[in-house]
Write a protein that holds these residues in place. Sequence first.
Motif, PDB file in Angstrom:
ATOM      1  N   GLY A 142       0.812  -1.270   0.053  1.00  0.00           N
ATOM      2  CA  GLY A 142      -0.064   0.013   0.019  1.00  0.00           C
ATOM      3  C   GLY A 142       0.852   1.137   0.064  1.00  0.00           C
ATOM      4  N   PHE A 143       2.255   1.175  -0.048  1.00  0.00           N
ATOM      5  CA  PHE A 143       2.996   2.449  -0.016  1.00  0.00           C
ATOM      6  C   PHE A 143       3.207   2.704  -1.231  1.00  0.00           C
ATOM      7  CE2 PHE A 143       4.698   0.106   3.624  1.00  0.00           C
ATOM      8  CZ  PHE A 143       4.750   0.880   4.567  1.00  0.00           C
ATOM      9  N   VAL A 144       3.031   4.219  -1.374  1.00  0.00           N
ATOM     10  CA  VAL A 144       3.199   5.103  -2.809  1.00  0.00           C
ATOM     11  C   VAL A 144       4.200   6.062  -2.785  1.00  0.00           C
ATOM     12  CG1 VAL A 144       1.855   6.633  -4.266  1.00  0.00           C
ATOM     13  CG2 VAL A 144       0.649   4.540  -2.954  1.00  0.00           C
ATOM     14  N   ILE A 145       5.057   6.087  -3.866  1.00  0.00           N
ATOM     15  CA  ILE A 145       5.865   7.178  -3.850  1.00  0.00           C
ATOM     16  C   ILE A 145       5.794   7.906  -5.108  1.00  0.00           C
ATOM     17  CG2 ILE A 145       7.780   6.068  -2.416  1.00  0.00           C
ATOM     18  CD1 ILE A 145       9.149   5.140  -4.853  1.00  0.00           C
ATOM     19  N   ASP A 146       5.998   9.239  -5.167  1.00  0.00           N
ATOM     20  CA  ASP A 146       5.767   9.761  -6.570  1.00  0.00           C
ATOM     21  C   ASP A 146       7.142  10.098  -7.141  1.00  0.00           C
ATOM     22  OD1 ASP A 146       7.417  11.882  -5.740  1.00  0.00           O
ATOM     23  OD2 ASP A 146       5.411  13.272  -4.796  1.00  0.00           O
ATOM     24  N   GLU A 147       6.964  10.632  -8.285  1.00  0.00           N
ATOM     25  CA  GLU A 147       8.411  10.372  -9.183  1.00  0.00           C
ATOM     26  C   GLU A 147       9.464  11.202  -8.612  1.00  0.00           C
ATOM     27  OE1 GLU A 147       6.761  12.421 -12.830  1.00  0.00           O
ATOM     28  OE2 GLU A 147       5.659  13.874 -11.802  1.00  0.00           O
ATOM     29  N   ASP A 148       9.181  12.155  -7.774  1.00  0.00           N
ATOM     30  CA  ASP A 148      10.203  13.116  -7.108  1.00  0.00           C
ATOM     31  C   ASP A 148      11.042  12.179  -6.106  1.00  0.00           C
ATOM     32  OD1 ASP A 148       9.415  15.139  -8.310  1.00  0.00           O
ATOM     33  OD2 ASP A 148       7.961  15.705  -7.154  1.00  0.00           O
ATOM     34  N   ALA A 149      10.509  10.946  -5.718  1.00  0.00           N
ATOM     35  CA  ALA A 149      11.214  10.239  -4.836  1.00  0.00           C
ATOM     36  C   ALA A 149      11.766   8.816  -5.048  1.00  0.00           C
ATOM     37  CB  ALA A 149       9.962  10.035  -3.500  1.00  0.00           C
ATOM     38  N   VAL A 150      11.871   8.646  -6.623  1.00  0.00           N
ATOM     39  CA  VAL A 150      12.281   7.497  -6.963  1.00  0.00           C
ATOM     40  C   VAL A 150      13.900   7.311  -6.928  1.00  0.00           C
ATOM     41  CG1 VAL A 150      10.383   6.894  -8.307  1.00  0.00           C
ATOM     42  CG2 VAL A 150      12.331   8.205  -9.440  1.00  0.00           C
ATOM     43  N   GLY A 151      14.350   6.135  -6.948  1.00  0.00           N
ATOM     44  CA  GLY A 151      15.801   5.793  -6.713  1.00  0.00           C
ATOM     45  C   GLY A 151      16.145   5.891  -5.384  1.00  0.00           C
ATOM     46  N   GLU A 152      17.108   4.869  -4.974  1.00  0.00           N
ATOM     47  CA  GLU A 152      17.524   4.903  -3.631  1.00  0.00           C
ATOM     48  C   GLU A 152      18.209   6.097  -3.152  1.00  0.00           C
ATOM     49  OE1 GLU A 152      20.365   1.374  -3.316  1.00  0.00           O
ATOM     50  OE2 GLU A 152      18.924   0.080  -4.320  1.00  0.00           O
ATOM     51  N   ASP A 153      18.763   6.842  -3.816  1.00  0.00           N
ATOM     52  CA  ASP A 153      19.431   8.194  -3.317  1.00  0.00           C
ATOM     53  C   ASP A 153      18.331   9.234  -2.927  1.00  0.00           C
ATOM     54  OD1 ASP A 153      19.007   8.405  -6.208  1.00  0.00           O
ATOM     55  OD2 ASP A 153      20.417   9.861  -6.311  1.00  0.00           O
ATOM     56  N   ARG A 154      16.932   8.942  -3.463  1.00  0.00           N
ATOM     57  CA  ARG A 154      16.019  10.105  -3.143  1.00  0.00           C
ATOM     58  C   ARG A 154      14.993   9.671  -2.196  1.00  0.00           C
ATOM     59  NH1 ARG A 154      14.962  11.709  -9.354  1.00  0.00           N
ATOM     60  NH2 ARG A 154      14.260  13.461  -8.481  1.00  0.00           N
ATOM     61  N   ILE A 155      14.983   8.434  -1.924  1.00  0.00           N
ATOM     62  CA  ILE A 155      13.929   7.987  -0.952  1.00  0.00           C
ATOM     63  C   ILE A 155      14.392   8.247   0.545  1.00  0.00           C
ATOM     64  CG2 ILE A 155      12.479   5.943   0.062  1.00  0.00           C
ATOM     65  CD1 ILE A 155      12.635   4.583  -2.781  1.00  0.00           C
ATOM     66  N   LYS A 156      13.984   8.916   1.271  1.00  0.00           N
ATOM     67  CA  LYS A 156      14.184   9.486   2.655  1.00  0.00           C
ATOM     68  C   LYS A 156      13.481   8.368   3.752  1.00  0.00           C
ATOM     69  CE  LYS A 156      14.402  12.975   5.998  1.00  0.00           C
ATOM     70  NZ  LYS A 156      14.099  11.947   7.151  1.00  0.00           N
ATOM     71  N   LEU A 157      14.405   7.615   4.237  1.00  0.00           N
ATOM     72  CA  LEU A 157      13.997   6.599   5.240  1.00  0.00           C
ATOM     73  C   LEU A 157      13.705   7.301   6.452  1.00  0.00           C
ATOM     74  CD1 LEU A 157      16.565   3.736   4.661  1.00  0.00           C
ATOM     75  CD2 LEU A 157      14.562   4.183   3.516  1.00  0.00           C
ATOM     76  N   ASP A 158      12.813   6.659   7.417  1.00  0.00           N
ATOM     77  CA  ASP A 158      12.428   7.070   8.621  1.00  0.00           C
ATOM     78  C   ASP A 158      13.615   7.130   9.462  1.00  0.00           C
ATOM     79  OD1 ASP A 158      11.431   7.664  11.091  1.00  0.00           O
ATOM     80  OD2 ASP A 158       9.382   6.839  10.660  1.00  0.00           O
ATOM     81  N   ASP A 159      14.085   8.194   9.793  1.00  0.00           N
ATOM     82  CA  ASP A 159      15.127   8.134  10.721  1.00  0.00           C
ATOM     83  C   ASP A 159      14.929   8.662  12.128  1.00  0.00           C
ATOM     84  OD1 ASP A 159      14.401  10.739  10.478  1.00  0.00           O
ATOM     85  OD2 ASP A 159      16.309  11.511   9.546  1.00  0.00           O
ATOM     86  N   THR A 160      13.681   8.242  12.648  1.00  0.00           N
ATOM     87  CA  THR A 160      13.145   8.510  14.219  1.00  0.00           C
ATOM     88  C   THR A 160      14.241   7.512  14.966  1.00  0.00           C
ATOM     89  OG1 THR A 160      10.844   8.804  13.357  1.00  0.00           O
ATOM     90  CG2 THR A 160      11.353   8.278  15.625  1.00  0.00           C
ATOM     91  N   VAL A 161      14.605   8.238  15.951  1.00  0.00           N
ATOM     92  CA  VAL A 161      15.475   7.627  16.926  1.00  0.00           C
ATOM     93  C   VAL A 161      14.481   6.648  17.977  1.00  0.00           C
ATOM     94  CG1 VAL A 161      17.076   8.043  18.607  1.00  0.00           C
ATOM     95  CG2 VAL A 161      17.363   9.277  16.872  1.00  0.00           C
ATOM     96  N   LEU A 162      14.773   5.447  17.806  1.00  0.00           N
ATOM     97  CA  LEU A 162      14.197   4.502  18.659  1.00  0.00           C
ATOM     98  C   LEU A 162      14.938   4.161  20.128  1.00  0.00           C
ATOM     99  CD1 LEU A 162      13.015   1.709  16.006  1.00  0.00           C
ATOM    100  CD2 LEU A 162      11.967   3.910  16.829  1.00  0.00           C
ATOM    101  N   LYS A 163      14.231   3.996  21.119  1.00  0.00           N
ATOM    102  CA  LYS A 163      14.894   3.585  22.401  1.00  0.00           C
ATOM    103  C   LYS A 163      15.846   2.506  22.245  1.00  0.00           C
ATOM    104  CE  LYS A 163      13.774   3.392  27.470  1.00  0.00           C
ATOM    105  NZ  LYS A 163      12.795   3.520  28.352  1.00  0.00           N
ATOM    106  N   TYR A 164      15.216   1.568  21.563  1.00  0.00           N
ATOM    107  CA  TYR A 164      15.990   0.124  21.612  1.00  0.00           C
ATOM    108  C   TYR A 164      16.107  -0.358  20.065  1.00  0.00           C
ATOM    109  CZ  TYR A 164      14.705  -0.396  26.477  1.00  0.00           C
ATOM    110  OH  TYR A 164      14.552  -0.059  27.927  1.00  0.00           O
ATOM    111  N   PRO A 165      17.160   0.555  19.249  1.00  0.00           N
ATOM    112  CA  PRO A 165      17.071   0.232  17.739  1.00  0.00           C
ATOM    113  C   PRO A 165      17.637  -1.394  17.610  1.00  0.00           C
ATOM    114  CG  PRO A 165      18.948   1.448  18.348  1.00  0.00           C
ATOM    115  CD  PRO A 165      17.900   1.392  19.946  1.00  0.00           C
ATOM    116  N   PHE A 166      17.374  -2.075  16.529  1.00  0.00           N
ATOM    117  CA  PHE A 166      17.828  -3.253  16.137  1.00  0.00           C
ATOM    118  C   PHE A 166      17.619  -3.444  14.743  1.00  0.00           C
ATOM    119  CE2 PHE A 166      13.324  -3.947  17.151  1.00  0.00           C
ATOM    120  CZ  PHE A 166      12.899  -4.933  16.173  1.00  0.00           C
ATOM    121  N   ARG A 167      18.385  -4.167  14.102  1.00  0.00           N
ATOM    122  CA  ARG A 167      18.286  -4.535  12.765  1.00  0.00           C
ATOM    123  C   ARG A 167      17.995  -6.129  12.553  1.00  0.00           C
ATOM    124  NH1 ARG A 167      23.975  -3.260  10.488  1.00  0.00           N
ATOM    125  NH2 ARG A 167      24.494  -4.349  12.392  1.00  0.00           N
ATOM    126  N   THR A 168      18.100  -6.890  13.168  1.00  0.00           N
ATOM    127  CA  THR A 168      18.002  -8.387  13.124  1.00  0.00           C
ATOM    128  C   THR A 168      17.271  -9.070  14.164  1.00  0.00           C
ATOM    129  OG1 THR A 168      20.125  -9.220  14.179  1.00  0.00           O
ATOM    130  CG2 THR A 168      20.157  -8.313  11.843  1.00  0.00           C
TER     131      THR A 168
END
Length: 310
Positions: free
Chosen positions: A156-182
């Motif tokens: 259900g996620f939608v991006i427009d033409e101004d946000a295509v490409g890995e270098d242009r999509i801004k990831l959510d950089d919210t700081v979490l109390k307990y960040p993890f990747r795996t």
Amino acid sequence: MAISVFDLFSIGIGPSSSHTVGPMRAARMFVLSLQRDGLLPRTACVRAELFGSLGATGHGHGTPKAVLLGLEGHSPRTVDVESADEEIARIRGTQRLRLLGAETGTAHEIDFDESTGLILHRRRTLPYHANGMTLFAYDTTGAPLLEKTYYSVGGGFVIDEDAVGEDRIKLDDTVLKYPFRTAAELLSLSRETGLSIPSLMLENEKAWRTEDEIRTGLLEIWQVMRACVTRGLSREGILPGGLKVRRRAANAARALRSEGDAAARATEWTTLYAMAVNEENAAGGRVVTAPTNGAAGIIPAVLHYYINFV
């Protein structure tokens, strides 16, 4: 990258998160852009062109219906699934679109011929993703007012033409109390803090919302899941789409009830709960995208198993 539970579990409609929910959101984004830029009153004509997978399989996934509802301002979260087909019949019967008609006091009505205003390109694609669509708006002279390309990238996620490409999509950089990747890091954090995984995830979720907002939102999601199972277990007939697939969940539920002792058949009931949601999804009903419509039946089935048998 931070992802909220409310990004993963979103209330929408069937049958597809990428081919139904995403296009409806994109079409609504387009008319809201017209309104924001002061162009809506000047709009006399709109056209939508669907490419790649949207164009090739759009009819089977209800994509044209989703686009028309989106242009009228409907959101997948709130659209009345019971009256949606009537609205589509009205649009096609009158050949008129009420742009943003679902938004109180903002409707702008225009002529609309679906044969020329909604084009599905079965063999043409756009460069950045298989699920691409371009929308156009014109004034009374035929001069272009706005052109926007959107990509429905899954879930259900939608991006427009101004946000295509890995270098242009801004990831959510919210700081979490307990960040993890795996998963291993998550388990390690649970051991270190003494928090259960649900408690730890609740602390992370507070980066976006208060605890009351989180619990209220999760209960709303659960209510939609529960209602979806209830509907799926009670409705019969043929599913839309032209393949003449008959609903099975209601009949199977009657058969299971006649067997008595539900606990002895808990696994069969759990499978049936998932089937009920899947049939509602196929029928264009209200479901929770979790995290896609294809998987929408799993979480409700497990929760119903827990509540009914544990």
